[in-house]
Design an enzyme around this catalytic site. Structure first.
Site, short mmCIF file in Angstrom:
data_model
loop_
_atom_site.label_atom_id
_atom_site.label_comp_id
_atom_site.label_asym_id
_atom_site.label_seq_id
_atom_site.Cartn_x
_atom_site.Cartn_y
_atom_site.Cartn_z
N LYS A 3 0.83 2.29 -3.02
CA LYS A 3 0.01 1.53 -3.98
C LYS A 3 -0.83 2.49 -4.83
O LYS A 3 -0.95 2.30 -6.04
CB LYS A 3 -0.89 0.53 -3.22
CG LYS A 3 -0.09 -0.62 -2.63
CD LYS A 3 -0.89 -1.48 -1.66
CE LYS A 3 0.04 -2.46 -0.96
NZ LYS A 3 -0.61 -3.30 0.03
N ASP A 26 -4.88 -9.00 -4.10
CA ASP A 26 -3.73 -9.53 -3.34
C ASP A 26 -3.52 -11.03 -3.55
O ASP A 26 -2.50 -11.57 -3.14
CB ASP A 26 -3.98 -9.33 -1.83
CG ASP A 26 -3.44 -8.01 -1.34
OD1 ASP A 26 -2.32 -7.64 -1.72
OD2 ASP A 26 -4.14 -7.36 -0.54
N GLN A 65 -6.21 -3.45 3.12
CA GLN A 65 -4.88 -3.40 3.72
C GLN A 65 -4.89 -4.09 5.09
O GLN A 65 -5.77 -3.85 5.91
CB GLN A 65 -4.41 -1.93 3.84
CG GLN A 65 -2.98 -1.76 4.30
CD GLN A 65 -1.95 -2.31 3.32
OE1 GLN A 65 -2.18 -2.37 2.12
NE2 GLN A 65 -0.80 -2.71 3.83
N1 GUN Z 1 -0.03 -5.55 4.77
C1 GUN Z 1 1.29 -5.77 4.61
N2 GUN Z 1 1.54 -6.24 3.36
C2 GUN Z 1 0.34 -6.33 2.73
C3 GUN Z 1 -0.05 -6.73 1.44
O1 GUN Z 1 0.75 -7.13 0.59
N3 GUN Z 1 -1.39 -6.67 1.17
C4 GUN Z 1 -2.29 -6.26 2.10
N4 GUN Z 1 -3.59 -6.24 1.74
N5 GUN Z 1 -1.95 -5.88 3.32
C5 GUN Z 1 -0.64 -5.91 3.63
#
Ligand code: GUN
Length: 282
Positions: free
Chosen positions: A54, A121, A98
């Site tokens: 990311k 998100d 996350q």
């Molecule tokens: N953990 C696994 N996939 C994601 C995601 O798309 N966003 C977040 N914040 N955590 C994750």
């Protein structure tokens, strides 16, 4: 018949190019870059990789990233304090915590402290509620990516029979609402559905997000259907989806590969969410 492959990598690349143009124009207009704060608590191996990807994606498109790597021993209140600080920081347009969080933290409580306008998100209850009501909102990235993948085929969503397998809060439920918003007739299947094939055989659009390797086989798919495979399962040293690719691709009209389908689109749509969040404040 042999399905056409929907190239998620290529589509993600095109979306990133658009995001980069918007981010650069924003920088010129505002004298600052758009910014994403990424918080990782603990040292979960997969989470580390996701977070790194990311942050790299932000760098690629000239979005500033702020990385917070906190020890697993961090208390819930310390994490919430950081979130409040970022909510009030004008250089931060989006905040991403996350997941999973360490077991001593309540995920819903922590996430609820993120500003609804910085919810990169699209996981917050208010954003999920706005999606249901058809109001403007920041939406979950994977379902947004799925809609783009379907649109890229040129097949209409309006009037299509769409079947979603899986009812998670971050994929199954929001993609069903988005398909509905686009005027599909939507059926949801899940682990308590007695006979998936009964439904999937009638699907013009089939979204499979169950997390079960090989769940959907060619005999369960309508000839010419658009099949979006959201699964990410281990297969020895490789990754595979929820569809048996060999048999499904003989019947479907379009199919996403795993890897290289939905995965790259999730990050591209995260970047789009940051643009959306930043432009609201412009
Ligand atoms: N953990 C696994 N996939 C994601 C995601 O798309 N966003 C977040 N914040 N955590 C994750």
């Amino acid at each position: 018949m042999s399905a056409r492959i929907i190239d998620g990598k290529q589509l993600a690349h095109e979306i990133k190019s658009q995001v980069r143009s918007e981010a650069e124009a924003y920088l010129i207009r505002n004298g600052r870059r758009m910014g994403l704060a990424v918080i990782l608590v603990g040292d979960d191996f997969a989470s580390n990789i996701y977070v790194r990807n990311k942050i790299n994606a932000c760098n690629e498109v000239n979005i500033r990233s702020f990385s917070f790597r906190l020890p697993a021993s961090t208390s819930e209140s310390e994490l919430i304090e950081l979130i409040h600080r970022l909510n009030n920081d004008e250089s931060v347009d989006g905040i991403l915590v996350q997941l999973p969080l360490p077991p001593h933290m309540r995920q819903n409580v922590v996430l609820s402290h993120i500003s609804v306008y910085k919810d990169a998100d699209g996981f917050l209850a208010e954003n999920a509620g706005n999606l249901m009501l058809g109001n403007p909102s920041l939406n979950a990235c994977t379902p947004c990516g799925i809609i783009e993948l379907i649109r890229s085929t040129g097949r209409p969503i309006d009037g299509a029979n769409a079947v979603v397998i899986g009812r998670s809060n971050i994929v199954g439920k929001p993609i069903a609402l988005m398909l509905l918003e686009n005027h599909a007739t939507v059926t949801m299947c899940h682990s308590h559905t007695t006979d998936y094939a009964d439904f999937t055989r009638r699907a013009d659009i089939l979204v499979v997000a169950a997390g079960v390797k090989g769940l959907v086989t060619g005999d369960m798919v309508k000839e010419g259907a658009v099949v979006i495979d959201v699964g990410m399962n281990r297969d020895g040293k490789n990754i595979c989806g929820d569809c048996d690719f060999d048999s499904v691709s003989k019947v479907a009209g379009y199919i996403t590969p795993v890897p290289g389908g939905v995965g790259p689109m999730t990050i591209a749509m995260l970047l789009k969410n940051i643009v959306k969040a930043a432009l609201r404040l412009e």
